[in-house]
Design a protein around this motif. Sequence first.
Motif, PDB file in Angstrom:
ATOM      1  N   GLU A 110      32.717  37.242  49.507  1.00  0.00           N
ATOM      2  CA  GLU A 110      31.815  37.472  50.645  1.00  0.00           C
ATOM      3  C   GLU A 110      31.929  38.883  51.230  1.00  0.00           C
ATOM      4  O   GLU A 110      31.341  39.170  52.264  1.00  0.00           O
ATOM      5  N   ALA A 111      32.633  39.784  50.531  1.00  0.00           N
ATOM      6  CA  ALA A 111      32.916  41.106  51.098  1.00  0.00           C
ATOM      7  C   ALA A 111      31.691  41.999  51.224  1.00  0.00           C
ATOM      8  O   ALA A 111      31.672  42.913  52.055  1.00  0.00           O
ATOM      9  N   SER A 112      30.668  41.764  50.438  1.00  0.00           N
ATOM     10  CA  SER A 112      29.473  42.606  50.481  1.00  0.00           C
ATOM     11  C   SER A 112      28.248  41.773  50.146  1.00  0.00           C
ATOM     12  O   SER A 112      28.304  40.889  49.295  1.00  0.00           O
ATOM     13  N   ASP A 113      27.131  42.081  50.814  1.00  0.00           N
ATOM     14  CA  ASP A 113      25.868  41.414  50.506  1.00  0.00           C
ATOM     15  C   ASP A 113      25.154  42.068  49.329  1.00  0.00           C
ATOM     16  O   ASP A 113      24.139  41.541  48.857  1.00  0.00           O
ATOM     17  N   ASP A 114      25.649  43.212  48.887  1.00  0.00           N
ATOM     18  CA  ASP A 114      25.024  43.938  47.779  1.00  0.00           C
ATOM     19  C   ASP A 114      25.587  43.411  46.462  1.00  0.00           C
ATOM     20  O   ASP A 114      26.766  43.609  46.160  1.00  0.00           O
ATOM     21  N   PRO A 115      24.788  42.731  45.648  1.00  0.00           N
ATOM     22  CA  PRO A 115      25.313  42.160  44.404  1.00  0.00           C
ATOM     23  C   PRO A 115      25.742  43.209  43.388  1.00  0.00           C
ATOM     24  O   PRO A 115      26.417  42.873  42.410  1.00  0.00           O
ATOM     25  N   ARG A 116      25.394  44.485  43.612  1.00  0.00           N
ATOM     26  CA  ARG A 116      25.806  45.553  42.695  1.00  0.00           C
ATOM     27  C   ARG A 116      27.231  46.035  42.963  1.00  0.00           C
ATOM     28  O   ARG A 116      27.792  46.788  42.172  1.00  0.00           O
ATOM     29  N   THR A 117      27.821  45.623  44.059  1.00  0.00           N
ATOM     30  CA  THR A 117      29.119  46.150  44.462  1.00  0.00           C
ATOM     31  C   THR A 117      30.260  45.541  43.651  1.00  0.00           C
ATOM     32  O   THR A 117      30.344  44.321  43.490  1.00  0.00           O
ATOM     33  N   LEU A 118      31.140  46.405  43.164  1.00  0.00           N
ATOM     34  CA  LEU A 118      32.401  45.977  42.547  1.00  0.00           C
ATOM     35  C   LEU A 118      33.423  45.888  43.671  1.00  0.00           C
ATOM     36  O   LEU A 118      33.726  46.884  44.335  1.00  0.00           O
ATOM     37  N   VAL A 119      33.945  44.689  43.905  1.00  0.00           N
ATOM     38  CA  VAL A 119      34.877  44.453  45.011  1.00  0.00           C
ATOM     39  C   VAL A 119      36.281  44.272  44.442  1.00  0.00           C
ATOM     40  O   VAL A 119      36.495  43.423  43.567  1.00  0.00           O
ATOM     41  N   LEU A 120      37.231  45.055  44.960  1.00  0.00           N
ATOM     42  CA  LEU A 120      38.610  45.009  44.498  1.00  0.00           C
ATOM     43  C   LEU A 120      39.496  44.415  45.589  1.00  0.00           C
ATOM     44  O   LEU A 120      39.491  44.891  46.720  1.00  0.00           O
ATOM     45  N   GLY A 121      40.246  43.385  45.249  1.00  0.00           N
ATOM     46  CA  GLY A 121      41.232  42.863  46.178  1.00  0.00           C
ATOM     47  C   GLY A 121      42.410  43.815  46.291  1.00  0.00           C
ATOM     48  O   GLY A 121      42.862  44.375  45.291  1.00  0.00           O
ATOM     49  N   VAL A 122      42.894  44.013  47.497  1.00  0.00           N
ATOM     50  CA  VAL A 122      44.032  44.909  47.743  1.00  0.00           C
ATOM     51  C   VAL A 122      45.173  44.097  48.329  1.00  0.00           C
ATOM     52  O   VAL A 122      45.060  43.532  49.422  1.00  0.00           O
ATOM     53  N   ARG A 123      46.276  44.053  47.607  1.00  0.00           N
ATOM     54  CA  ARG A 123      47.444  43.280  48.030  1.00  0.00           C
ATOM     55  C   ARG A 123      48.391  44.138  48.864  1.00  0.00           C
ATOM     56  O   ARG A 123      48.423  45.361  48.721  1.00  0.00           O
ATOM     57  N   ASP A 124      49.180  43.496  49.687  1.00  0.00           N
ATOM     58  CA  ASP A 124      50.337  44.122  50.310  1.00  0.00           C
ATOM     59  C   ASP A 124      51.540  43.604  49.527  1.00  0.00           C
ATOM     60  O   ASP A 124      52.071  42.528  49.804  1.00  0.00           O
ATOM     61  N   LEU A 125      51.953  44.375  48.520  1.00  0.00           N
ATOM     62  CA  LEU A 125      52.956  43.879  47.583  1.00  0.00           C
ATOM     63  C   LEU A 125      54.318  43.669  48.229  1.00  0.00           C
ATOM     64  O   LEU A 125      55.054  42.762  47.840  1.00  0.00           O
ATOM     65  N   VAL A 126      54.636  44.488  49.212  1.00  0.00           N
ATOM     66  CA  VAL A 126      55.913  44.320  49.900  1.00  0.00           C
ATOM     67  C   VAL A 126      55.880  43.063  50.756  1.00  0.00           C
ATOM     68  O   VAL A 126      56.767  42.209  50.692  1.00  0.00           O
ATOM     69  N   ARG A 127      54.848  42.922  51.566  1.00  0.00           N
ATOM     70  CA  ARG A 127      54.724  41.755  52.451  1.00  0.00           C
ATOM     71  C   ARG A 127      54.723  40.453  51.656  1.00  0.00           C
ATOM     72  O   ARG A 127      55.357  39.462  52.048  1.00  0.00           O
ATOM     73  N   ASP A 128      54.005  40.453  50.527  1.00  0.00           N
ATOM     74  CA  ASP A 128      53.834  39.214  49.775  1.00  0.00           C
ATOM     75  C   ASP A 128      54.938  38.959  48.751  1.00  0.00           C
ATOM     76  O   ASP A 128      54.875  37.973  48.010  1.00  0.00           O
ATOM     77  N   GLY A 129      55.937  39.845  48.710  1.00  0.00           N
ATOM     78  CA  GLY A 129      57.116  39.578  47.904  1.00  0.00           C
ATOM     79  C   GLY A 129      56.985  39.847  46.427  1.00  0.00           C
ATOM     80  O   GLY A 129      57.628  39.175  45.609  1.00  0.00           O
ATOM     81  N   ALA A 130      56.185  40.850  46.049  1.00  0.00           N
ATOM     82  CA  ALA A 130      56.062  41.184  44.632  1.00  0.00           C
ATOM     83  C   ALA A 130      57.372  41.753  44.105  1.00  0.00           C
ATOM     84  O   ALA A 130      58.069  42.482  44.821  1.00  0.00           O
ATOM     85  N   PRO A 131      57.735  41.450  42.871  1.00  0.00           N
ATOM     86  CA  PRO A 131      58.943  42.036  42.281  1.00  0.00           C
ATOM     87  C   PRO A 131      58.866  43.565  42.275  1.00  0.00           C
ATOM     88  O   PRO A 131      57.783  44.149  42.199  1.00  0.00           O
ATOM     89  N   ARG A 132      60.019  44.197  42.355  1.00  0.00           N
ATOM     90  CA  ARG A 132      60.072  45.664  42.400  1.00  0.00           C
ATOM     91  C   ARG A 132      59.386  46.289  41.191  1.00  0.00           C
ATOM     92  O   ARG A 132      58.707  47.313  41.300  1.00  0.00           O
ATOM     93  N   SER A 133      59.549  45.677  40.004  1.00  0.00           N
ATOM     94  CA  SER A 133      58.937  46.240  38.800  1.00  0.00           C
ATOM     95  C   SER A 133      57.414  46.215  38.902  1.00  0.00           C
ATOM     96  O   SER A 133      56.743  47.150  38.441  1.00  0.00           O
ATOM     97  N   ASN A 134      56.860  45.171  39.506  1.00  0.00           N
ATOM     98  CA  ASN A 134      55.413  45.115  39.706  1.00  0.00           C
ATOM     99  C   ASN A 134      54.939  46.211  40.642  1.00  0.00           C
ATOM    100  O   ASN A 134      53.904  46.848  40.413  1.00  0.00           O
ATOM    101  N   ARG A 135      55.703  46.438  41.707  1.00  0.00           N
ATOM    102  CA  ARG A 135      55.314  47.474  42.667  1.00  0.00           C
ATOM    103  C   ARG A 135      55.344  48.854  42.014  1.00  0.00           C
ATOM    104  O   ARG A 135      54.454  49.680  42.256  1.00  0.00           O
TER     105      ARG A 135
END
Length: 231
Positions: free
Chosen positions: A102-127
């Motif tokens: 639901e991030a954009s009403d424009d169907p042409r838009t490429l929407v990228l999810g942005v994580r907070d890797l530290v907050r969400d506990g991603a492994p150090r190698s992933n970060r």
Amino acid sequence: MLRSACAVVPALDARATVGAVVADLRVALGVPVLVVDDGSIDGTGEVARACGAEVVRHERNRGKGAALRTGLLEAARRGFDVIVSVDADGQHPGDSARVVLEASDDPRTLVLGVRDLVRDGAPRSNRFGNAVSNFFLSLFAGRTLLDTQCGLRRYPVAETLRLAAGAQGYAFEAEVVLRALAAGIPVLEVPIVVAYPSAEETHTHFRSVRDPARIVGTVVRTVLDLRLRGK
């Protein structure tokens, strides 16, 4: 306005998690869920189908990029304007998928999810791997990109297929971003929440050194190709 959408879940040997992912997406998004079974040997496709997904199968493992391309082609065949790509390991809650959809009403838009890797506990190698990919893609894209490896995205179906990205593995996602920017497709980043399993539960096919290196290689080749084409 968006007219029609579906969720696409590339899946490889994800029997333990794909059922819950499909069920969550069906409730959160209320759209069809298409699982691309990328050569699994553990019954992933059968579990996904039993939980309400439609399944397209690769007889052999071809890579995440190939699975996403198959999902895009199937979505185009069925007349969908956009797909939301969601990983099969359960890291992307349905609520986050809805934010991306639901991030954009424009169907042409490429929407990228942005994580907070530290907050969400991603492994150090992933970060570390994500930081490397972010640096090189931002450098060549000419704009700051905050999370270039997140698999939770919204792709405009026809526009993405026209980009003709060729990478078969994880580098497909990076290549699409560069080609989309060069083609003038709007690219929007939105913050999301993800859920990382414990170390004991983690099951990933992403290799934190090998795959970022391949992504960087694909980025360099894509930039050279775009420059040769004058784009």
